[in-house]
Design an enzyme around this catalytic site. Sequence first.
Site, PDB file in Angstrom:
ATOM      1  CB  CYS A  37      -1.083  -0.009   1.303  1.00 46.30           C
ATOM      2  SG  CYS A  37      -2.296   1.197   0.899  1.00 46.30           S
ATOM      3  CG  ASP A  38      -1.063   4.732  -1.768  1.00 45.36           C
ATOM      4  OD1 ASP A  38      -1.080   3.849  -2.430  1.00 45.36           O
ATOM      5  OD2 ASP A  38      -2.080   5.716  -1.820  1.00 45.36           O
ATOM      6  CB  SER A  80      -5.464   9.845  -3.821  1.00 44.45           C
ATOM      7  OG  SER A  80      -5.496   8.451  -4.430  1.00 44.45           O
TER       8      SER A  80
END
Length: 577
Positions: free
Chosen positions: A132-133, A480
């Site tokens: 994940c990010d 995002s």
Amino acid sequence: MPLDEGSRFDKSRLPSRHVTEGPSKAPHRSFYYAMGMTEEEIHAPLVGVATCWNEAAPCNITLSRQAQAVKAGVKAADGTPREFTTITVTDGIAMGHQGMKASLVSREVIADSVELTMRGHCYDALVGLAGCDKSLPGMMMAQVRLNVPSIFLYGGAILPGNFRGQNVTIQNVFEGVGKHASGEFSDSDLKELEECACPSGGACGGQFTANTMATVAEAIGLALPHSCSAPAPYLSRDAYCEEAGRQVMNLIETGLRPRDIVTRKSLENAARVVAASGGSTNAGLHLPAIAHEAGIDFDLLEIAEIFRTTPYICDLQPGGQYVAKDMYDAGGIPILLKELLDNGLLHGDCITVTGKTMAENLEDIRFPTDQKVVYPVKTPLSETGGVVGLQGSLAPDGAIVKVAGMDVLKFEGPARCFDREEEAFDAVIDGRVQAGDVIVIRYEGPKGGPGMREMLATTSAIYGRGLGESVALVTDGRFSGATRGFCIGHVGPEAAEGGPIGLLRDGDIIRIDAVAGTLDVDLSEDEMAERAKSRVSPAPEFGSGSIWKYAQTVGSARKGAVTHPGGGGEVSQYADI
């Protein structure tokens, strides 16, 4: 007993000697025997296999399986793997509410927790798996900080969903909320979309933050070639994982370390691929943080200059048509690297975890002409990068905007000011934002948030309401990787540090020029100084806990929002204990 004299590893030079060798380490060895380890395994090099596996989101759900393949590779190459996990905060679930304040903070917690586990147990090398990010840069930061032989592995991207014959990603679901608010989507439409958008494990499928940082991992040299391209559900990923386990043992033998790999030139390569691929603006935050761990000053404005001179050549979402699986089918990240290298846009002499240079890794790659995902440099989607840096009277320390897929690169309009994202989101959903407005969201920076929230809920609502081409958004927070539209983030100095964005009032005229790279407000210096005298900042939302603690130490977005002195402040390195 120590390893046989014929072993290719000199245990006397490795950190794990402090917990396995000599009579004084008998208590330590007792713990290892308690876990079923053999004498041979105890005296072999100990390799940390760190994952961000959890059940919080699909991004990380496949990492535990992949870790087993890494461990098999380590064992096959005469090492002893020791698996451990760390946290993640998954942005798709943290998005649009107070939970997003934990997201960027988690990057530091991931790096810190991996560091502490490695230090406490004296592991000799590290293979880090992330999905994940924030877990991708967090894991790479830990590798550079520790500077033991290390390899990074991406867990892979999710497969695209199919909604009425169209490929979709989580971005479409966020935008579906805005369509629902405008009446374009019914309740059943939105339910159908949410149920089909994410059909497998893996990180979000566009060139959002996770896939951007995965592309960075190969470009910077910390990941094996091709290893970041295969989608998460593909069992072929296990072959890359096993090879990473074998190769990290070779790195122990040769002594090749992350700071031999992460240099200014490799960081420039990484910035180049972000721009060329139309990647996430969050890379402008994470690249300085990775550089900081190596003691290299590589800030947002330097990165922006590289962005400015890089052609945009990947037709990937959110600005383009395709998703990560399409990139994999076209040939993966290496074809992007090869095209940039062949046109003089990469440093081919940078060493990588293979022990070879970037140019050597790409020697046998041929750029395929029978695909539409990656364009030739000579016929780019646009001449300048998909991500642009800005600076001006509203952003003396810089700002960043993703322009991939945008036709209009200049915007001027009156400010609509909000001191938190929820207020702006409500205004968009309720129809109180009009075409031509510049939405300003401040006190959302690293210190003021605290935590520098992403604004995907708001930016997606803008598109869902049909205002994507007629409204701009400016914030000291961030976005995002799935954000599209004229959305400027990382404005510095942030409002909480006295930045000009905190002095804006409704109706002030803001001018954005992504061609010239400027972000200005139509106010004189005298007027700004007068307003500063009566500035009133919102009361802090946290008086204790980890987010409060983060706010006490975090630095500016321009420098990567880091929380410690980095490589430049080291007295000694863990790798040399």
